[in-house]
Design a protein around this motif. Structure first.
Motif, PDB file in Angstrom:
ATOM      1  N   MET A   1      83.037  47.567 -35.916  1.00  0.00           N
ATOM      2  CA  MET A   1      84.328  46.904 -35.776  1.00  0.00           C
ATOM      3  C   MET A   1      85.495  47.866 -35.961  1.00  0.00           C
ATOM      4  SD  MET A   1      83.806  43.163 -37.586  1.00  0.00           S
ATOM      5  CE  MET A   1      83.665  43.831 -39.236  1.00  0.00           C
TER       6      MET A   1
ATOM      7  N   GLU B   1      83.199  39.749 -38.006  1.00  0.00           N
ATOM      8  CA  GLU B   1      81.783  40.028 -37.756  1.00  0.00           C
ATOM      9  C   GLU B   1      81.083  38.822 -37.137  1.00  0.00           C
ATOM     10  OE1 GLU B   1      77.855  41.753 -40.157  1.00  0.00           O
ATOM     11  OE2 GLU B   1      79.817  41.629 -41.137  1.00  0.00           O
TER      12      GLU B   1
ATOM     13  N   TYR C   1      90.656  49.051 -38.501  1.00  0.00           N
ATOM     14  CA  TYR C   1      90.145  47.912 -37.732  1.00  0.00           C
ATOM     15  C   TYR C   1      90.996  47.636 -36.500  1.00  0.00           C
ATOM     16  CZ  TYR C   1      86.913  47.182 -41.512  1.00  0.00           C
ATOM     17  OH  TYR C   1      85.906  47.362 -42.434  1.00  0.00           O
TER      18      TYR C   1
ATOM     19  N   GLN D   1      82.070  38.550 -33.424  1.00  0.00           N
ATOM     20  CA  GLN D   1      81.635  39.613 -32.531  1.00  0.00           C
ATOM     21  C   GLN D   1      80.123  39.809 -32.474  1.00  0.00           C
ATOM     22  OE1 GLN D   1      83.817  43.266 -33.209  1.00  0.00           O
ATOM     23  NE2 GLN D   1      85.761  42.180 -33.539  1.00  0.00           N
TER      24      GLN D   1
END
Length: 416
Positions: free
Chosen positions: A6, A177, A272, A180
């Motif tokens: 990520m 998380e 991020y 994705q």
């Protein structure tokens, strides 16, 4: 802490867009207060004079009905309150003959009798409320804001030992998380970071619009909507359903804020890939920062929950999906129907793009905002259990609850 895939290499952004307006700390509260006062004046009861008590009977507002039925949320009639009355503590015959008889409330399967405040109808503060019935709605939303303020304090107390900032960041990364890499990742094929980057590269003029919309539309727009719909709703019952739905949505969301603090994408570490497009150059909104704001309340998105609620109301108000209208309601012209349908679809989508592009919310925040709004609508009548407490509060204040002025304008136009 989050999935390693990520993260992205951090590069200082090249800004061509403008952040949100940097207003003085009092600017936005004054704006909202002005909208509330304007709504109060606009929804005033025409023809009612606060100081002219002789007009009371002629106006037919503060009459001598023993239960002051029209002043409750349900606008209960006297016959409804006395229907199916058994020989409990007070008989129906007694209630129908006693002046200022107690109100009959049903709460959790129990019949309660509460003090009748109609005897206070001539008190000066009662007559002010009758002239400006929207004051009652303002009181409800003050309570809602107070609970929002308490939610931040309670959340900090719950996570005082573990550290709320770290917990909120973990929750934010867990959401990323899940979106994705879980089996539901197909629901969000375009990541939030990619949406923001699309605006950052070649479309920052649009990002400027979104930055300023995020700060200025949410609270002022919602307050303005409530003032508008109080006036145009076909009945007060319809407005009350909307108000109760939005209030319950608030309370459900605030409860989640307490036990699931969540860091918005813009506050995550820079690796991020999210940028704080709204708040750069100190262009913050008073609704986003400060001691009265819970900045770790990304889940659920109240921006989207409010927008979805408003969109649904607009669709309902268009009348296009209803075969029969409410009593006294008339069909709208095709132009107005088109406007309400278009607005009902466009506004939630615009807010969804705004909250994602400005990195203030995750997709999942909007999904949960949608769910709590649906729950709020299905369970909105739960607030009616508080009517006995409201009766007692009004009794202590020696105040008669005002008769709503909702749909008065429509009734006047029909009579004309």
């Amino acid at each position: 802490m989050g999935h390693p895939n990520m993260t992205v290499p951090y590069e200082p952004p090249q800004w061509n867009s403008a952040p949100a307006w940097k207003l003085p700390g009092w600017g936005e509260p004054v704006m909202v207060a002005s909208i509330l006062i304007a709504s109060m004046v606009f929804n005033r009861r025409r023809g009612f004079r606060i100081l002219d008590r002789r007009r009371r009977r002629r106006d037919g507002l503060l009459d001598d009905e023993p239960d002051s039925a029209r002043s409750s949320d349900d606008l209960l009639t006297r016959d409804q309150m006395l229907a199916n009355e058994s020989d409990d503590d007070v008989s129906a015959e007694t209630l129908s003959t006693v002046k200022n008889a107690p109100k009959k409330r049903r709460c959790c399967g129990t019949v309660l009798y509460t003090p009748n405040t109609s005897r206070f109808a001539d008190h000066f503060h009662s007559r002010i409320m009758q002239k400006f019935p929207f004051l009652m709605e303002m009181f409800y939303w003050i309570i809602t804001f107070a609970f929002y303020r308490i939610s931040k304090i309670l959340s900090q107390a719950v996570f005082s030992k573990t550290g709320i900032w770290e917990i909120a960041m973990d929750h934010g990364l867990a959401i990323l998380e899940f979106e994705q890499f879980s089996w539901l990742s197909f629901v969000w094929p375009v990541h939030e970071r990619d949406v923001q980057q699309w605006f950052m590269h070649g479309h920052q003029s649009l990002l400027t619009i979104l930055n300023r919309s995020y700060a200025l539309i949410h609270i002022p727009g919602t307050v303005g909507f409530l003032g508008w719909y109080y006036y145009v709703a076909p009945s007060f019952n319809t407005f009350a359903v909307v108000r109760r739905t939005m209030t319950l949505t608030n309370f459900l969301a605030f409860t989640i804020f307490i036990f699931y603090p969540c860091m918005p994408p813009r506050l995550l570490p820079p690796e991020y890939g999210f940028l704080d497009s709204v708040g750069r150059n100190n262009g913050q909104s008073v609704w986003m920062e400060g001691k009265y704001v819970n900045s770790l309340a990304a889940m659920p998105s109240m921006h989207f929950a409010y927008a979805f609620s408003i969109g649904c109301v607009m669709m309902y108000h268009s009348g296009i999906f209803r075969r029969t209208l409410e009593p006294g309601e008339i069909r709208k012209s095709k132009l107005w129907v088109t406007f309400y349908v278009w607005f009902g679809l466009f506004y939630p989508l615009f807010i969804l793009v705004t909250i994602v592009a400005t990195a203030n919310h995750y997709y999942l925040d909007a999904c949960v905002g949608f769910l709590v709004t649906i729950i709020g609508f299905l369970c909105n009548r739960v607030f009616l259990v508080f009517l006995p407490l409201e009766d007692l509060l009004l009794w202590c204040l020696r105040l008669e609850k005002p008769v709503p002025s909702t749909a008065d304008g429509a009734r006047r136009s029909i009579r004309a």
